[in-house]
Design an enzyme around this catalytic site. Structure first.
Site, PDB file in Angstrom:
ATOM      1  N   SER A 135      -7.439  53.255  66.079  1.00 14.73           N
ATOM      2  CA  SER A 135      -6.751  52.144  65.446  1.00 14.73           C
ATOM      3  C   SER A 135      -5.256  52.436  65.467  1.00 14.73           C
ATOM      4  CB  SER A 135      -7.272  52.010  64.009  1.00 14.73           C
ATOM      5  OG  SER A 135      -6.491  51.101  63.299  1.00 14.73           O
ATOM      6  N   LYS A 161      -7.807  49.414  68.889  1.00 12.90           N
ATOM      7  CA  LYS A 161      -7.650  48.294  67.952  1.00 12.90           C
ATOM      8  C   LYS A 161      -6.207  48.273  67.516  1.00 12.90           C
ATOM      9  CE  LYS A 161      -8.880  48.299  63.059  1.00 12.90           C
ATOM     10  NZ  LYS A 161      -9.985  48.395  62.104  1.00 12.90           N
ATOM     11  N   LYS A 163      -3.284  46.819  65.079  1.00 13.65           N
ATOM     12  CA  LYS A 163      -2.986  46.125  63.823  1.00 13.65           C
ATOM     13  C   LYS A 163      -1.987  45.008  64.115  1.00 13.65           C
ATOM     14  CE  LYS A 163      -5.277  48.655  60.911  1.00 13.65           C
ATOM     15  NZ  LYS A 163      -6.297  48.106  60.021  1.00 13.65           N
ATOM     16  N   ASP A 188      -6.671  43.656  64.429  1.00 15.58           N
ATOM     17  CA  ASP A 188      -7.048  43.665  63.010  1.00 15.58           C
ATOM     18  C   ASP A 188      -5.859  43.182  62.181  1.00 15.58           C
ATOM     19  OD1 ASP A 188      -7.943  44.150  60.473  1.00 15.58           O
ATOM     20  OD2 ASP A 188      -8.160  46.325  60.690  1.00 15.58           O
ATOM     21  N   GLU A 213     -10.271  40.950  63.742  1.00 12.23           N
ATOM     22  CA  GLU A 213     -10.843  41.446  62.492  1.00 12.23           C
ATOM     23  C   GLU A 213     -10.056  40.902  61.304  1.00 12.23           C
ATOM     24  OE1 GLU A 213     -11.186  45.701  62.699  1.00 12.23           O
ATOM     25  OE2 GLU A 213     -11.841  45.846  60.627  1.00 12.23           O
ATOM     26  N   ASP A 238     -14.212  42.650  57.598  1.00  8.36           N
ATOM     27  CA  ASP A 238     -14.110  43.985  56.993  1.00  8.36           C
ATOM     28  C   ASP A 238     -13.991  43.793  55.480  1.00  8.36           C
ATOM     29  OD1 ASP A 238     -13.288  46.474  56.064  1.00  8.36           O
ATOM     30  OD2 ASP A 238     -11.492  46.615  57.275  1.00  8.36           O
ATOM     31  N   LYS A 262     -18.179  49.816  56.309  1.00  7.03           N
ATOM     32  CA  LYS A 262     -17.591  50.996  55.667  1.00  7.03           C
ATOM     33  C   LYS A 262     -18.432  51.255  54.427  1.00  7.03           C
ATOM     34  CE  LYS A 262     -12.774  50.118  56.980  1.00  7.03           C
ATOM     35  NZ  LYS A 262     -11.547  49.397  56.535  1.00  7.03           N
ATOM     36  N   GLY A 290     -13.118  52.982  59.521  1.00  7.92           N
ATOM     37  CA  GLY A 290     -12.565  54.241  59.010  1.00  7.92           C
ATOM     38  C   GLY A 290     -11.459  53.957  58.016  1.00  7.92           C
TER      39      GLY A 290
HETATM   40  O1  NPG Z   1      -9.396  55.589  62.084  1.00  7.35           O
HETATM   41  O2  NPG Z   1      -9.805  55.950  59.975  1.00  7.35           O
HETATM   42  C1  NPG Z   1      -9.256  55.316  60.894  1.00  7.35           C
HETATM   43  C2  NPG Z   1      -8.338  54.184  60.513  1.00  7.35           C
HETATM   44  C3  NPG Z   1      -8.924  52.859  60.858  1.00  7.35           C
HETATM   45  O3  NPG Z   1      -7.447  51.017  60.836  1.00  7.35           O
HETATM   46  C4  NPG Z   1      -8.184  51.731  60.215  1.00  7.35           C
HETATM   47  N1  NPG Z   1      -8.382  51.582  58.904  1.00  7.35           N
HETATM   48  O4  NPG Z   1      -7.965  48.287  57.723  1.00  7.35           O
HETATM   49  O5  NPG Z   1      -9.651  49.301  58.555  1.00  7.35           O
HETATM   50  C5  NPG Z   1      -8.503  49.318  58.111  1.00  7.35           C
HETATM   51  C6  NPG Z   1      -7.705  50.603  58.109  1.00  7.35           C
HETATM   52  C7  NPG Z   1      -7.455  51.203  56.753  1.00  7.35           C
HETATM   53  C8  NPG Z   1      -6.963  52.482  56.656  1.00  7.35           C
HETATM   54  C9  NPG Z   1      -7.687  50.521  55.600  1.00  7.35           C
HETATM   55  C10 NPG Z   1      -6.716  53.069  55.430  1.00  7.35           C
HETATM   56  C11 NPG Z   1      -7.440  51.106  54.369  1.00  7.35           C
HETATM   57  C12 NPG Z   1      -6.957  52.375  54.285  1.00  7.35           C
END
Ligand code: NPG
Length: 368
Positions: A135, A161, A163, A188, A213, A238, A262, A290
């Site tokens: 990500s 992915k 953001k 996302d 997403e 999500d 998650k 994640g």
């Molecule tokens: O690889 O752990 C990873 C990060 C993946 O983008 C990611 N997480 O919106 O899903 C999300 C985002 C996130 C990270 C959300 C930290 C909240 C806290």
């Protein structure tokens, strides 16, 4: 199993690079770890709540309060036959899924250790490695983005992915598509758009994305269902999927075609397993999200992602994508674009207590 003692550790883990999303930037990840002692063993769980209520309403502080003052007391003196009893035992507490999930996670680790089996096999995992996605946060400019993604692709990541947010969407996606025409790519938005942006979001349809997403607000299932009718790109949810029931509602409404699972967001591994069942019954693709977890939380995600219904690449990257030094050993490494599923009993990783204490900024102990 009965719990003799619990220790909560609040860690401040510096990230290798700042991680920017539409809701803010993180440079240091705060993680609340739960160590449960019982039957002569220690089980570990990681709470995925953040330092502020931006991604979800919970924070590490609300989770600590709920765990110490309400959740652990509910388990006092209780003989727990199986971790799947935890959601029922914690049902009197309304909300706080991330706090509950951390406790359930530590009990799964204890239980799997007691059985001498890897967590993945107790959950019903069928794979010995899971496809790794990465990500990529919002970048300062397009050349930086292309360089960063180029490095990840060279490392072997199987899906990228990106953001996005208003002002950082069509242009960076077009640049990525041009440079990497065949790369499995998704975006996302972390709820950054409104239903009025439907026409703008249609601009994403020409890039052959795997999914978009969470484009709209976390509590707007109906809005997502309407948007889905206007977009060719599949919508993945999500933040909106806060429980197995919400997953069912979202699918019934046509609010999404894919679910990011998650375990922390949905209230624990038992709830995640229910969503996995629902998705399999309906043939809905799911993948494991994640939350920048330490190796403790990542080990659990890898175990969950090894289940047969998890069919798309995950937000599960190698340890060095997040931390220079992790509190769990050994680090997760990328092997040909996959992360191997740990084979040892329980989570299959060891917590390095020296490092744990080095990164701890708070510690609380609870006795029965
Ligand atoms: O690889 O752990 C990873 C990060 C993946 O983008 C990611 N997480 O919106 O899903 C999300 C985002 C996130 C990270 C959300 C930290 C909240 C806290």
């Amino acid at each position: 199993m009965t719990i003799d003692r619990a220790v909560l550790y609040l860690l401040a883990m510096p990230l290798v690079a700042p991680f920017r999303t539409s809701f803010g930037e993180e440079r240091v990840r705060h993680a609340l770890l739960v160590a449960l002692e019982g039957d002569g063993r220690t089980g570990w769980g990681e709470c995925v709540a953040g330092s502020g209520p931006w991604y979800s309403g919970e924070t590490v502080e609300t989770a600590r309060h709920v765990l110490l003052d309400f959740a652990l007391p509910l388990l006092r003196g209780t003989e727990i036959g199986h971790p799947r009893e935890i959601p029922g035992l914690l049902a009197p507490i309304r909300g706080h899924p991330m706090a509950k999930a951390a406790l359930e996670a530590a009990l799964w680790d204890l239980h799997a250790q007691g059985e001498g089996k890897p967590l993945a096999s107790l959950l019903g995992g069928t794979r010995d490695r899971v496809p790794a996605g990465v990500s990529v946060g919002i970048q300062p400019d397009i050349p930086t983005l292309l360089a960063r993604v180029g490095n990840y692709v060279a490392e072997g990541y199987r899906r990228v992915k990106l953001k996005i947010e208003p002002g950082w969407d069509l242009e960076p996606v077009a640049a990525l598509r041009e440079r990497f025409p065949d790369l499995p790519l998704s975006v996302d938005a972390n709820a950054a758009y409104s239903p009025r942006d439907a026409g703008h979001l249609q601009g994403l349809d020409r890039f052959g994305l795997l999914m978009v997403e969470q484009p709209l607000a976390y509590d707007d299932l109906l809005g997502h269902a309407r948007l889905a009718e206007e977009l060719a790109t599949p919508i993945c949810l999500d933040e909106s999927i806060s429980s197995p029931h919400r997953a069912w509602e979202a699918l019934e409404l046509g609010a999404c075609r894919i679910i990011n699972v998650k375990q922390g967001r949905v209230g624990g591994l038992s709830a995640a397993l229910e969503i996995h069942e629902l998705a399999r019954e309906r043939g809905v693709p799911i993948w494991c999200g994640g939350m920048l977890e330490t190796g403790v939380g990542r080990a659990l995600n890898v175990a969950l992602a090894s289940l047969p219904g998890f069919t798309l690449p995950h937000d599960i990257s190698a340890t060095d994508r997040y931390y220079h030094e992790d509190i769990a050993q050994p680090p997760f490494r990328l092997e040909d674009g996959f992360i191997p599923v740990p084979r040892g009993p329980g989570l299959g990783v060891e917590v390095d207590l020296g490092r744990l204490h080095r990164y701890a900024v708070g510690m609380w102990s609870w006795h029965t």
